[in-house]
Design a protein around this motif. Structure first.
Motif, PDB file in Angstrom:
ATOM      1  N   ASN A   1       0.761  -1.086  -0.059  1.00 35.77           N
ATOM      2  CA  ASN A   1       0.082  -0.031   0.091  1.00 35.77           C
ATOM      3  C   ASN A   1       1.054   1.310  -0.171  1.00 35.77           C
ATOM      4  N   GLY A   2       2.244   1.079  -0.461  1.00 39.62           N
ATOM      5  CA  GLY A   2       2.913   2.232  -0.647  1.00 39.62           C
ATOM      6  C   GLY A   2       3.731   2.112  -1.827  1.00 39.62           C
ATOM      7  N   GLN A   3       3.470   1.121  -2.821  1.00 37.25           N
ATOM      8  CA  GLN A   3       4.271   0.920  -3.947  1.00 37.25           C
ATOM      9  C   GLN A   3       3.371   1.906  -5.296  1.00 37.25           C
ATOM     10  N   ALA A   4       4.236   2.200  -6.273  1.00 40.34           N
ATOM     11  CA  ALA A   4       3.557   2.765  -7.191  1.00 40.34           C
ATOM     12  C   ALA A   4       2.067   2.611  -7.646  1.00 40.34           C
ATOM     13  N   GLY A   5       1.292   3.610  -7.853  1.00 37.91           N
ATOM     14  CA  GLY A   5      -0.304   3.359  -8.130  1.00 37.91           C
ATOM     15  C   GLY A   5      -1.220   2.914  -6.859  1.00 37.91           C
ATOM     16  N   SER A   6      -0.508   3.122  -5.845  1.00 39.87           N
ATOM     17  CA  SER A   6      -1.375   2.977  -4.703  1.00 39.87           C
ATOM     18  C   SER A   6      -1.859   4.178  -4.067  1.00 39.87           C
ATOM     19  N   VAL A   7      -3.074   4.369  -3.362  1.00 44.24           N
ATOM     20  CA  VAL A   7      -3.543   5.287  -2.467  1.00 44.24           C
ATOM     21  C   VAL A   7      -2.521   5.117  -1.338  1.00 44.24           C
ATOM     22  N   TYR A   8      -1.869   6.009  -1.157  1.00 43.14           N
ATOM     23  CA  TYR A   8      -0.665   5.907  -0.093  1.00 43.14           C
ATOM     24  C   TYR A   8      -1.171   5.409   1.290  1.00 43.14           C
ATOM     25  N   LYS A   9      -0.455   4.456   1.624  1.00 41.77           N
ATOM     26  CA  LYS A   9      -0.928   3.750   3.075  1.00 41.77           C
ATOM     27  C   LYS A   9      -2.497   3.431   3.211  1.00 41.77           C
ATOM     28  N   GLU A  10      -3.183   3.375   1.946  1.00 39.60           N
ATOM     29  CA  GLU A  10      -4.631   2.653   2.154  1.00 39.60           C
ATOM     30  C   GLU A  10      -4.813   1.438   1.139  1.00 39.60           C
ATOM     31  N   ASN A  11      -4.606   1.702  -0.160  1.00 37.79           N
ATOM     32  CA  ASN A  11      -5.022   0.686  -1.119  1.00 37.79           C
ATOM     33  C   ASN A  11      -3.795   0.334  -1.974  1.00 37.79           C
ATOM     34  N   PRO A  12      -3.339  -0.852  -1.986  1.00 38.45           N
ATOM     35  CA  PRO A  12      -2.307  -1.292  -3.160  1.00 38.45           C
ATOM     36  C   PRO A  12      -2.991  -1.024  -4.361  1.00 38.45           C
ATOM     37  N   PRO A  13      -2.334  -1.118  -5.671  1.00 40.62           N
ATOM     38  CA  PRO A  13      -2.705  -1.240  -6.913  1.00 40.62           C
ATOM     39  C   PRO A  13      -3.127  -2.346  -7.171  1.00 40.62           C
ATOM     40  N   LEU A  14      -4.253  -2.796  -8.346  1.00 36.10           N
ATOM     41  CA  LEU A  14      -4.726  -3.808  -8.778  1.00 36.10           C
ATOM     42  C   LEU A  14      -3.736  -4.865  -9.105  1.00 36.10           C
ATOM     43  N   VAL A  15      -2.797  -3.963 -10.026  1.00 37.67           N
ATOM     44  CA  VAL A  15      -1.548  -4.912 -10.511  1.00 37.67           C
ATOM     45  C   VAL A  15      -0.403  -3.750 -10.426  1.00 37.67           C
ATOM     46  N   ASN A  16       0.830  -4.320 -10.851  1.00 34.84           N
ATOM     47  CA  ASN A  16       1.965  -3.268 -10.652  1.00 34.84           C
ATOM     48  C   ASN A  16       2.566  -3.180 -12.150  1.00 34.84           C
ATOM     49  N   ALA A  17       2.010  -2.054 -12.806  1.00 33.00           N
ATOM     50  CA  ALA A  17       2.577  -1.795 -14.111  1.00 33.00           C
ATOM     51  C   ALA A  17       3.426  -0.729 -14.236  1.00 33.00           C
ATOM     52  N   THR A  18       4.528  -0.591 -13.281  1.00 36.41           N
ATOM     53  CA  THR A  18       5.582   0.416 -13.405  1.00 36.41           C
ATOM     54  C   THR A  18       6.738  -0.062 -14.526  1.00 36.41           C
ATOM     55  N   SER A  19       6.863   0.945 -15.481  1.00 33.66           N
ATOM     56  CA  SER A  19       8.088   0.715 -16.070  1.00 33.66           C
ATOM     57  C   SER A  19       9.206   0.578 -15.200  1.00 33.66           C
TER      58      SER A  19
END
Length: 245
Positions: A143-161
Motif C-alpha cells: 500500500n506504498g508502491q507505485a499506483g497505490s493510494v498511499y497507506k490505504e490501497n495497493p494497486p490492482l496490478v504493478n504496471a511500473t516501467s
C-alpha cells in the motif's frame, strides 16, 4: 439524526484509535502482492478543454513553490525534475473534481531500495496521495508502491516501467464534500490508470493519506491545489494537463 450520531461516533472511535498509533509500520502491509504486468506509458496530448499545467519547455508558470514563489526544480527539456530540498510544488489554480494526466520518470538509483527508490507523489488538496515510486525492481509495503493510494490501497496490478523509463498516470479524482458543520457528506474517490492499465477502480479514500495512524477526514474547501512531492529523489515530470469535471 440517528445516522448522523452513528457517523459521529465512528469518527470519534477512529480518531481515538488513530491517536494510539505511533508506529508507521502499523499501517503498512505486504500481502497480497499485486501481480506485475508489462505496459507502456500513455503519452496523450492535452484535449481542447484541458488546462495545460506542464507542457513544452517545462514552463512552470502554473506552479508555485508552495509559498507563492517561483518553482526551484530543475528543467530538463520538457520535464521538471525534483530538486531535493527545494520542497514540493503546487498548482496556482485550485481544483475540485478533475481528470488529470501526468507522466513521471524514476531516476537511475539501483543502489536504493523500497521507499528510498524514486519516491514522490501526486497529491490532491495537499492531502490525498497517489504514490510515485520505482516499483518495477524493488519491494516495499504494497500500500506504498507505485499506483497505490498511499497507506490505504495497493494497486490492482504493478504496471511500473523499468527504472529510468517514463510512466503515465491518468487519474479521475472526486473531491470530498462537507456540510457547513464540517461533517463529511461525500468521501473522495479516485480512479487511476497506470500506463493505461486500471490500478484503482473508483476507490473510496478513507481520509488524509497520513504516514502514521488511521486515515480520517478533516473538513476543507471543495477546491484545492494539485501538488507534487519532493521526497529527496530526482523524479521527473512532464506532459501534465487537467480537465475540470
Amino acid at each position: 439524526m440517528q445516522k448522523q450520531l452513528l457517523t459521529l461516533l465512528l469518527l470519534l472511535i477512529a480518531g481515538a484509535m488513530s491517536a494510539q498509533i505511533t508506529d508507521p509500520k502499523a499501517t503498512e502491509f505486504y500481502e497480497p502482492v499485486p501481480p506485475k504486468v508489462q505496459a507502456a506509458p500513455v503519452t496523450t496530448p492535452a484535449p481542447s478543454d484541458a488546462i495545460v499545467l506542464l507542457g513544452k519547455g517545462a514552463d512552470a508558470s502554473e506552479w508555485t513553490n508552495g509559498k507563492g514563489g517561483a518553482v526551484e526544480w530543475t528543467k530538463e527539456g520538457d520535464a521538471l525534475v525534483v530538486k531535493p530540498g527545494a520542497g514540493a510544488i503546487q498548482t496556482r489554480r485550485k481544483f475540485g473534481d478533475v481528470q488529470l494526466h501526468i507522466e513521471w520518470r524514476s531516476p537511475n538509483e539501483p543502489n536504493k531500495e523500497g521507499q528510498q527508490r524514486g519516491n514522490s507523489g501526486v497529491f490532491f488538496h495537499g492531502r490525498y496521495e497517489v504514490q510515485v515510486l520505482e516499483s518495477n525492481g524493488s519491494d516495499t509495503y504494497t500500500n506504498g508502491q507505485a499506483g497505490s493510494v498511499y497507506k490505504e490501497n495497493p494497486p490492482l496490478v504493478n504496471a511500473t516501467s523499468k527504472m529510468g523509463d517514463w510512466n503515465s498516470y491518468d487519474i479521475v479524482f472526486s473531491s470530498p464534500v462537507f456540510n457547513d458543520d464540517g461533517m463529511l457528506i461525500r468521501p473522495a474517490y479516485v480512479t487511476v490508470f497506470h500506463n493505461g492499465v486500471l490500478v484503482q477502480n473508483h476507490w473510496e479514500i478513507k481520509g488524509t493519506t497520513a504516514y502514521i495512524g488511521l486515515h480520517k477526514y478533516t473538513a476543507h474547501p471543495e477546491t484545492g491545489s494539485i501538488s507534487l512531492q519532493d521526497h529527496g529523489n530526482l523524479v521527473a515530470y512532464r506532459n501534465i494537463w487537467v480537465r475540470e469535471l
